[in-house]
Design an enzyme around this catalytic site. Structure first.
Site, short mmCIF file in Angstrom:
data_model
loop_
_atom_site.label_atom_id
_atom_site.label_comp_id
_atom_site.label_asym_id
_atom_site.label_seq_id
_atom_site.Cartn_x
_atom_site.Cartn_y
_atom_site.Cartn_z
N SER A 22 10.55 19.95 16.20
CA SER A 22 10.50 20.99 15.28
C SER A 22 11.97 21.56 14.73
CB SER A 22 9.76 22.16 15.81
OG SER A 22 9.55 23.32 15.16
N THR A 71 1.46 25.96 16.40
CA THR A 71 1.38 24.63 15.46
C THR A 71 0.33 23.76 16.41
OG1 THR A 71 2.55 22.92 14.16
CG2 THR A 71 3.44 23.46 16.30
N LYS A 75 -3.74 25.60 16.67
CA LYS A 75 -3.83 26.43 15.39
C LYS A 75 -5.08 26.99 15.52
CE LYS A 75 -0.60 24.69 11.94
NZ LYS A 75 -0.44 24.46 10.71
N ASP A 112 0.10 29.30 6.08
CA ASP A 112 0.20 28.04 5.52
C ASP A 112 -0.59 28.08 3.87
OD1 ASP A 112 1.12 26.50 7.30
OD2 ASP A 112 -0.75 25.86 8.50
N GLY A 136 -7.91 14.77 1.73
CA GLY A 136 -7.88 15.33 3.07
C GLY A 136 -8.62 16.21 3.29
N GLY A 139 -6.68 20.53 8.76
CA GLY A 139 -6.42 21.64 8.84
C GLY A 139 -5.59 22.33 7.58
N ASN A 160 -12.00 12.82 1.44
CA ASN A 160 -11.77 12.60 2.81
C ASN A 160 -12.19 11.15 3.46
OD1 ASN A 160 -10.09 13.61 5.02
ND2 ASN A 160 -11.59 13.97 5.94
N ARG A 161 -11.44 10.60 4.10
CA ARG A 161 -11.98 9.44 4.83
C ARG A 161 -13.15 9.72 5.45
NH1 ARG A 161 -8.28 7.21 9.53
NH2 ARG A 161 -8.61 9.18 10.29
N LEU A 233 1.98 17.38 0.75
CA LEU A 233 2.36 18.11 2.09
C LEU A 233 3.21 17.55 2.84
CD1 LEU A 233 0.28 20.20 0.70
CD2 LEU A 233 -0.90 20.39 2.93
P1 NAP Z 1 -5.27 16.96 10.60
O1 NAP Z 1 -5.93 18.06 10.82
O2 NAP Z 1 -5.08 16.07 11.56
O3 NAP Z 1 -5.79 16.21 9.30
C1 NAP Z 1 -5.26 14.82 8.99
C2 NAP Z 1 -6.04 14.51 7.46
O4 NAP Z 1 -5.36 13.09 7.19
C3 NAP Z 1 -7.39 14.13 7.61
O5 NAP Z 1 -8.02 14.66 6.28
C4 NAP Z 1 -7.83 12.80 7.90
O6 NAP Z 1 -9.04 12.15 7.68
C5 NAP Z 1 -6.60 12.10 7.22
N1 NAP Z 1 -6.11 10.89 7.48
C6 NAP Z 1 -5.34 10.54 8.69
N2 NAP Z 1 -5.18 9.34 8.74
C7 NAP Z 1 -5.86 8.71 7.74
C8 NAP Z 1 -5.84 7.41 7.48
N3 NAP Z 1 -5.45 6.42 7.97
N4 NAP Z 1 -6.64 7.19 6.19
C9 NAP Z 1 -7.31 8.13 5.67
N5 NAP Z 1 -6.98 9.44 6.05
C10 NAP Z 1 -6.48 9.56 7.01
O7 NAP Z 1 -3.58 17.13 9.92
P2 NAP Z 1 -3.21 18.50 9.19
O8 NAP Z 1 -2.71 19.44 9.85
O9 NAP Z 1 -4.28 18.76 8.19
O10 NAP Z 1 -1.85 17.85 8.48
C11 NAP Z 1 -2.16 16.55 7.29
C12 NAP Z 1 -0.49 16.51 6.73
O11 NAP Z 1 -0.19 17.69 6.14
C13 NAP Z 1 0.25 16.10 7.89
O12 NAP Z 1 1.18 14.94 7.33
C14 NAP Z 1 1.33 17.47 8.14
O13 NAP Z 1 2.33 16.79 8.41
C15 NAP Z 1 1.18 18.01 6.76
N6 NAP Z 1 1.28 19.26 6.88
C16 NAP Z 1 2.75 19.99 6.13
C17 NAP Z 1 2.62 21.10 6.06
C18 NAP Z 1 3.89 21.79 5.25
O14 NAP Z 1 4.46 22.75 5.64
N7 NAP Z 1 4.42 20.89 4.34
C19 NAP Z 1 2.08 21.95 6.63
C20 NAP Z 1 1.02 21.52 7.39
C21 NAP Z 1 0.56 20.43 7.36
P3 NAP Z 1 -10.08 11.98 8.68
O15 NAP Z 1 -10.61 13.61 8.43
O16 NAP Z 1 -10.99 11.19 8.02
O17 NAP Z 1 -9.32 11.83 10.08
#
Ligand code: NAP
Length: 294
Positions: A22, A71, A75, A112, A136, A139, A160-161, A233
Site C-alpha cells: 500500500s 481496505t 470494507k 471513495d 463492474g 465495491g 457486469n460479468r 479506476l
Molecule cells: P471487487 O469488489 O472485487 O470487484 C471486482 C469487479 O471486477 C467485479 O465487478 C468483477 O465482476 C469484475 N471482474 C473481475 N475479474 C473479472 C473478469 N475476469 N472478467 C470480467 N469482470 C471481472 O473490487 P473493487 O474493490 O470493486 O475494485 C475494482 C477495481 O477498482 C480494482 O482494479 C481496484 O484496484 C480499483 N479501485 C481503485 C480505486 C482507486 O482509488 N483508484 C479505489 C477502489 C478500487 P464479478 O462481479 O462478475 O466478479
C-alpha cells in the site's frame, strides 16, 4: 509526520490484508510532514476474518488512534463495527474511513465516493443530463454509481460479468436517487449499443490491471467519440488498454491515481479538519509507482 514519534503524536493507519504494497502510509505521512502536523499513518495488517477486524477496530480506541482507513477485504464488514455511519457509507454498503469520536464511539464514512467525484469535478466535468456506462458491480462500482447518482446523472447503464450483482447494485442505490434511470446490460452487444448514447464510461472492474495489462473491459469496436469521458479506476498501470483505446479516439481520460489521491485527501480532512497539499501527496504516488512527473 513528526521527526520523532512521541506519546503526543496522533495516530491513524490502514486496516487491510494484505497491505504490504500500500502507498497510503507514504502518501499520508508526506502530507502530515509537509503540513507540520504531529501525526503518523501506520500500516495495520488485519487478517481476513470478522473476529480480527472487530478486535482491531476496538483496539483503535484502546490505543488512542484518531481513526483509520479500511481496505480490502474489510470494507463491507467494517460497517457493522461502527456506532454511526454516514449516509454515503450506508448507501455504498462499505466503510473505508473510521474516526474515533470525542465520546470514544466510532464513526464510519466512505471517501471513495468523494474521491471518485473529485477527480471529475477537478476536470470540469458536468453531470447535467449526462448518461453514464459503468463497467463492474463490485465495491468500487457501488461508490461510482452512488456518486454519479448524487451528482445528477440522468441515466446509468451497468454492465457486469455477473449480471445479478449489477441488478443488486441498481436496486440498492435507486432508493437514494429514485429519479435516475438504471439499466442493467446483459451482454456486450447491449454495451456497444449504449456506447452511442453515453458521455461517460467508467471502468470499475479490475480488468486491465497489472500483470494482465493487455486486457480491456470493452471490445475494440466500442464507439468512442471525441469529447466523451473515459475514467479508469485501475491505477497500475496508469495508461490502461481501456484508456489508450479511448484516448486514441479523442476521449477525455482520467486515470485511477486521481481517485486514490483524492479519497486519501478526503480521509485526511475528516481526521485533521484541515486540507492536505494535493501536490505533495501526488508526488509521493508518482514516486511510488515510478511515474515520470510532467
Ligand atoms: P471487487 O469488489 O472485487 O470487484 C471486482 C469487479 O471486477 C467485479 O465487478 C468483477 O465482476 C469484475 N471482474 C473481475 N475479474 C473479472 C473478469 N475476469 N472478467 C470480467 N469482470 C471481472 O473490487 P473493487 O474493490 O470493486 O475494485 C475494482 C477495481 O477498482 C480494482 O482494479 C481496484 O484496484 C480499483 N479501485 C481503485 C480505486 C482507486 O482509488 N483508484 C479505489 C477502489 C478500487 P464479478 O462481479 O462478475 O466478479
Amino acid at each position: 509526520m513528526a521527526d520523532f514519534i512521541t506519546s503526543g503524536t496522533r495516530k491513524v493507519g490502514l486496516i487491510g490484508w494484505p497491505i504490504d504494497h500500500s502507498v497510503s502510509p507514504r502518501m499520508h505521512n508526506a502530507a502530515f510532514r509537509h503540513a507540520g502536523l504531529d501525526w503518523v499513518y501506520l500500516p495495520l495488517p488485519v487478517r481476513d476474518d470478522a473476529c480480527s477486524l472487530r478486535e482491531a477496530v476496538d483496539g483503535l480506541r484502546a490505543l488512542g488512534f484518531a481513526g483509520a482507513n479500511v481496505t480490502i477485504p474489510h470494507k463491507q464488514n467494517a460497517l457493522s463495527c461502527v456506532a454511526s455511519v454516514s449516509d454515503t457509507a450506508r448507501a455504498v454498503g462499505a466503510v473505508n474511513t473510521l474516526s474515533v469520536m470525542p465520546d470514544d464511539s466510532l464513526a464510519g464514512d466512505n471517501t471513495d465516493v468523494d474521491g471518485f467525484m473529485a477527480a471529475l469535478w477537478a476536470r470540469d466535468w458536468s453531470p447535467y443530463g449526462g448518461q453514464a456506462l459503468i463497467l463492474g458491480a463490485g465495491g468500487a462500482a457501488r461508490a461510482v454509481v452512488f456518486g454519479l447518482a448524487q451528482a445528477g446523472c440522468r441515466a446509468m447503464a451497468i454492465y457486469n460479468r455477473t449480471a445479478a450483482k449489477a441488478r443488486q447494485l441498481a436496486a440498492d442505490i435507486s432508493p437514494f436517487a429514485p429519479d435516475i434511470e438504471y439499466t442493467v446490460l446483459e451482454d456486450l452487444s447491449q454495451v456497444l449499443a449504449w456506447g452511442a448514447q453515453v458521455n461517460l464510461v467508467v471502468n470499475a472492474t479490475s480488468l486491465g490491471m497489472h500483470p494482465a495489462v493487455q486486457v480491456s473491459p470493452l471490445p475494440e469496436g466500442f464507439p468512442w467519440r471525441a469529447g466523451m469521458w473515459a475514467y479508469d479506476l485501475v491505477y497500475n498501470p496508469l495508461e490502461t488498454r481501456f484508456l489508450a483505446m479511448a484516448r486514441a479516439r479523442g476521449a477525455i481520460c482520467i486515470d485511477g491515481l486521481e481517485m486514490l489521491l483524492r479519497q486519501g485527501a478526503k480521509s485526511y480532512e475528516i481526521w485533521t479538519r484541515s486540507t492536505p497539499d494535493l501536490a505533495v501527496m501526488r508526488r509521493e504516488l508518482y514516486l511510488h509507482f515510478n511515474i515520470q512527473h510532467s
